[in-house]
Design a protein around this motif. Structure first.
Motif, short mmCIF file in Angstrom:
data_model
loop_
_atom_site.label_atom_id
_atom_site.label_comp_id
_atom_site.label_asym_id
_atom_site.label_seq_id
_atom_site.Cartn_x
_atom_site.Cartn_y
_atom_site.Cartn_z
N ASP A 53 0.86 -1.17 0.00
CA ASP A 53 0.00 0.00 0.00
C ASP A 53 0.91 1.23 0.00
N HIS A 109 -1.71 -7.22 -6.80
CA HIS A 109 -2.36 -5.91 -6.83
C HIS A 109 -3.72 -5.96 -6.15
N VAL A 150 -3.54 -6.47 -2.28
CA VAL A 150 -3.24 -5.23 -1.55
C VAL A 150 -4.47 -4.32 -1.54
N GLU A 151 -5.19 -4.26 -2.67
CA GLU A 151 -6.44 -3.47 -2.69
C GLU A 151 -7.42 -3.96 -1.63
N CYS A 195 -6.38 -2.88 1.72
CA CYS A 195 -6.68 -1.45 1.90
C CYS A 195 -8.15 -1.21 2.21
N PRO A 203 -2.11 0.57 -4.80
CA PRO A 203 -1.02 -0.40 -4.59
C PRO A 203 0.11 -0.21 -5.59
#
Length: 146
Positions: free
Chosen positions: A14, A122, A125-126, A129, A139
């Motif tokens: 992030d 990707h 990580v999204e 978040c 990300p």
């Protein structure tokens, strides 16, 4: 309080830097591509990113980072191997190899679960978040060999 995660091929993070519930910026770079086979990821303070990357490159000095620091290194050698070697570092510079997928920071368990469910780095990580109040920002993902 961050999300840094690797699947053994790539590493994502992030972009939030802050303290507790206050966000200073959402575009901070927490992963550094050293060369085509090595990526470093850092959890801790903004200064820890600079200090760890400098220490990693020369290792002549004592690692002087915050108590909150954790580092993650991905090395994929040879580049055509299926998975790279993941190593975690503590705030004293001690290192331990770990098995991918692996992550550091408050959002890491969420991102690892997403990876195990089939998400890309990707997207993992999204998802972290979306679910971890201490992780946010678009990300950043680096892949070994790319």
């Amino acid at each position: 309080m961050t999300t840094v995660v690797s699947d053994g091929i790539s590493m994502g993070a992030d972009r939030r830097v802050g303290s507790d519930s206050y966000t200073y910026q959402n575009d901070f770079i927490k992963i550094i591509k050293i060369d085509e086979k090595t990526i470093l990821g850092i959890s801790g303070t903004a200064a820890d990113v600079y200090v760890f990357s400098k220490w990693y490159n020369n290792r002549e000095n004592i690692l002087n980072v915050s108590e909150k620091f954790m580092g993650l290194r991905l090395v994929k050698e040879p580049l055509d191997s299926s998975l790279g070697v993941l190593t975690i570092y503590d705030n004293k510079g001690r290192e331990v190899d770990v098995t991918p997928p692996f992550g550091i920071g408050s959002g890491a368990p969420i991102a690892i679960a997403a990876l195990k469910a089939g998400a890309t780095i990707h997207r993992a990580v999204e998802i972290a978040c979306e679910m971890d109040v201490h992780s946010c920002g678009e990300p950043l993902v680096y892949e070994t060999g790319a």
